[in-house]
Design a protein around this motif. Sequence first.
Motif, PDB file in Angstrom:
ATOM      1  N   GLU A 219       0.858  -1.183   0.000  1.00 59.21           N
ATOM      2  CA  GLU A 219       0.000   0.000   0.000  1.00 59.21           C
ATOM      3  C   GLU A 219       0.895   1.234   0.000  1.00 59.21           C
ATOM      4  O   GLU A 219       1.589   1.517   0.979  1.00 59.21           O
ATOM      5  N   VAL A 220       0.900   1.960  -1.118  1.00 54.15           N
ATOM      6  CA  VAL A 220       1.800   3.100  -1.294  1.00 54.15           C
ATOM      7  C   VAL A 220       0.983   4.318  -1.727  1.00 54.15           C
ATOM      8  O   VAL A 220       0.184   4.238  -2.663  1.00 54.15           O
ATOM      9  N   ASP A 221       1.210   5.438  -1.067  1.00 50.02           N
ATOM     10  CA  ASP A 221       0.447   6.661  -1.343  1.00 50.02           C
ATOM     11  C   ASP A 221       0.552   7.082  -2.807  1.00 50.02           C
ATOM     12  O   ASP A 221      -0.451   7.410  -3.452  1.00 50.02           O
ATOM     13  N   ASP A 222       1.776   7.106  -3.325  1.00 53.33           N
ATOM     14  CA  ASP A 222       1.980   7.602  -4.687  1.00 53.33           C
ATOM     15  C   ASP A 222       1.320   6.701  -5.727  1.00 53.33           C
ATOM     16  O   ASP A 222       0.859   7.181  -6.773  1.00 53.33           O
ATOM     17  N   LEU A 223       1.263   5.386  -5.462  1.00 57.97           N
ATOM     18  CA  LEU A 223       0.601   4.481  -6.405  1.00 57.97           C
ATOM     19  C   LEU A 223      -0.887   4.779  -6.476  1.00 57.97           C
ATOM     20  O   LEU A 223      -1.494   4.765  -7.548  1.00 57.97           O
ATOM     21  N   ALA A 224      -1.483   5.057  -5.324  1.00 55.75           N
ATOM     22  CA  ALA A 224      -2.904   5.413  -5.305  1.00 55.75           C
ATOM     23  C   ALA A 224      -3.138   6.733  -6.040  1.00 55.75           C
ATOM     24  O   ALA A 224      -4.085   6.867  -6.818  1.00 55.75           O
ATOM     25  N   ALA A 225      -2.272   7.706  -5.807  1.00 58.15           N
ATOM     26  CA  ALA A 225      -2.411   8.999  -6.484  1.00 58.15           C
ATOM     27  C   ALA A 225      -2.278   8.834  -7.997  1.00 58.15           C
ATOM     28  O   ALA A 225      -3.024   9.448  -8.773  1.00 58.15           O
ATOM     29  N   ASP A 226      -1.320   8.002  -8.440  1.00 56.31           N
ATOM     30  CA  ASP A 226      -1.153   7.756  -9.877  1.00 56.31           C
ATOM     31  C   ASP A 226      -2.398   7.093 -10.463  1.00 56.31           C
ATOM     32  O   ASP A 226      -2.811   7.410 -11.594  1.00 56.31           O
ATOM     33  N   MET A 227      -2.987   6.154  -9.727  1.00 57.15           N
ATOM     34  CA  MET A 227      -4.195   5.478 -10.205  1.00 57.15           C
ATOM     35  C   MET A 227      -5.314   6.487 -10.453  1.00 57.15           C
ATOM     36  O   MET A 227      -5.989   6.443 -11.495  1.00 57.15           O
ATOM     37  N   PHE A 228      -5.489   7.413  -9.526  1.00 61.26           N
ATOM     38  CA  PHE A 228      -6.551   8.405  -9.699  1.00 61.26           C
ATOM     39  C   PHE A 228      -6.201   9.397 -10.809  1.00 61.26           C
ATOM     40  O   PHE A 228      -7.080   9.835 -11.559  1.00 61.26           O
ATOM     41  N   GLY A 229      -4.934   9.751 -10.897  1.00 61.28           N
ATOM     42  CA  GLY A 229      -4.531  10.665 -11.966  1.00 61.28           C
ATOM     43  C   GLY A 229      -4.844  10.097 -13.338  1.00 61.28           C
ATOM     44  O   GLY A 229      -5.345  10.799 -14.221  1.00 61.28           O
ATOM     45  N   GLU A 230      -4.570   8.807 -13.525  1.00 63.01           N
ATOM     46  CA  GLU A 230      -4.865   8.152 -14.807  1.00 63.01           C
ATOM     47  C   GLU A 230      -6.370   8.027 -15.042  1.00 63.01           C
ATOM     48  O   GLU A 230      -6.861   8.225 -16.158  1.00 63.01           O
ATOM     49  N   ALA A 231      -7.124   7.682 -13.987  1.00 68.71           N
ATOM     50  CA  ALA A 231      -8.566   7.472 -14.146  1.00 68.71           C
ATOM     51  C   ALA A 231      -9.307   8.769 -14.451  1.00 68.71           C
ATOM     52  O   ALA A 231     -10.359   8.747 -15.105  1.00 68.71           O
ATOM     53  N   LEU A 232      -8.753   9.888 -13.996  1.00 72.61           N
ATOM     54  CA  LEU A 232      -9.475  11.157 -14.121  1.00 72.61           C
ATOM     55  C   LEU A 232      -8.948  12.047 -15.241  1.00 72.61           C
ATOM     56  O   LEU A 232      -9.398  13.179 -15.402  1.00 72.61           O
ATOM     57  N   GLN A 233      -8.004  11.528 -16.030  1.00 71.92           N
ATOM     58  CA  GLN A 233      -7.466  12.343 -17.121  1.00 71.92           C
ATOM     59  C   GLN A 233      -8.513  12.599 -18.202  1.00 71.92           C
ATOM     60  O   GLN A 233      -8.549  13.672 -18.796  1.00 71.92           O
ATOM     61  N   GLU A 234      -9.343  11.609 -18.471  1.00 78.17           N
ATOM     62  CA  GLU A 234     -10.327  11.734 -19.542  1.00 78.17           C
ATOM     63  C   GLU A 234     -11.731  11.521 -18.989  1.00 78.17           C
ATOM     64  O   GLU A 234     -11.925  10.812 -17.995  1.00 78.17           O
ATOM     65  N   GLY A 235     -12.698  12.122 -19.639  1.00 80.48           N
ATOM     66  CA  GLY A 235     -14.090  11.913 -19.261  1.00 80.48           C
ATOM     67  C   GLY A 235     -14.501  12.751 -18.061  1.00 80.48           C
ATOM     68  O   GLY A 235     -13.708  13.489 -17.488  1.00 80.48           O
ATOM     69  N   PRO A 236     -15.775  12.634 -17.669  1.00 82.40           N
ATOM     70  CA  PRO A 236     -16.290  13.413 -16.542  1.00 82.40           C
ATOM     71  C   PRO A 236     -15.647  12.982 -15.227  1.00 82.40           C
ATOM     72  O   PRO A 236     -15.234  11.823 -15.069  1.00 82.40           O
ATOM     73  N   ARG A 237     -15.568  13.909 -14.314  1.00 82.17           N
ATOM     74  CA  ARG A 237     -14.970  13.625 -13.015  1.00 82.17           C
ATOM     75  C   ARG A 237     -16.034  13.641 -11.929  1.00 82.17           C
ATOM     76  O   ARG A 237     -16.980  14.435 -11.990  1.00 82.17           O
ATOM     77  N   PRO A 238     -15.900  12.811 -10.909  1.00 84.33           N
ATOM     78  CA  PRO A 238     -16.853  12.867  -9.798  1.00 84.33           C
ATOM     79  C   PRO A 238     -16.636  14.137  -8.983  1.00 84.33           C
ATOM     80  O   PRO A 238     -15.547  14.716  -9.005  1.00 84.33           O
ATOM     81  N   PHE A 239     -17.683  14.564  -8.302  1.00 87.91           N
ATOM     82  CA  PHE A 239     -17.500  15.727  -7.435  1.00 87.91           C
ATOM     83  C   PHE A 239     -17.039  15.310  -6.042  1.00 87.91           C
ATOM     84  O   PHE A 239     -16.591  16.133  -5.249  1.00 87.91           O
TER      85      PHE A 239
END
Length: 222
Positions: free
Chosen positions: A120-140
């Motif tokens: 469990e690594v902080d930066d890996l989680a941040a990278d996952m969200f960065g990739e998921a939110l690059q395209e398309g609508p974002r949750p609020f």
Amino acid sequence: TWLTEAETAAIIGKLNAAFEAKKSVYQAYYEALDAGQPVASLKSWYRIANTYLPACRPLRRTRKRRCTAMPQWEAFTPMQVWSWDITMLPGPYRGINYCLYAVIDVFSRKIVAWRVEQAEVDDLAADMFGEALQEGPRPFLLHSDRGASMTSKAEAKTMGELGVALSRNRPRVSNDNPFSEAWFKTAKYRAGYPRHFHDIDHARAWAAELIDWYNNQHRHSS
């Protein structure tokens, strides 16, 4: 029988000495009992302490509790609220586990992002969200429990830059993140869940097949 004035004064004297030594009524009474001088019952000692010496009693430390409101939010369409968590997958040996990161869209129940890593690594989680939110609508809103990765500065920075608000469980409350917990149960109670994973590639292949089935074939109860 009622205590005489002399007996009451004797108890007050013993209580005063105990309070100066930062001792409780309970301790003072049993010290007197051991010495053969209890004079009265423990209940009477408490009554005398409350009547004559309320300001002198040492205050016992009390545990501080925060009053935190239950997190509340609603999703009326997909891509409004996401929930995420991390669960452990058993490795080939005792003490070896793999971490399955999973993000679920609360309205549609779709797994919108995931990864399997060694830890469990902080930066890996941040990278996952960065990739998921690059395209398309974002949750609020992104909801999670209070794990280390969920409360990390890396996640807070990534979500802040992307304009996504954060919501978390109340302290010491384990059922404020039901969507992620329910998905992990679905995953681990599905037929064919391995007793252990041979290596991280095995865990990733299993997770990929599971999520494809869950997103495209599984019939959700809701």
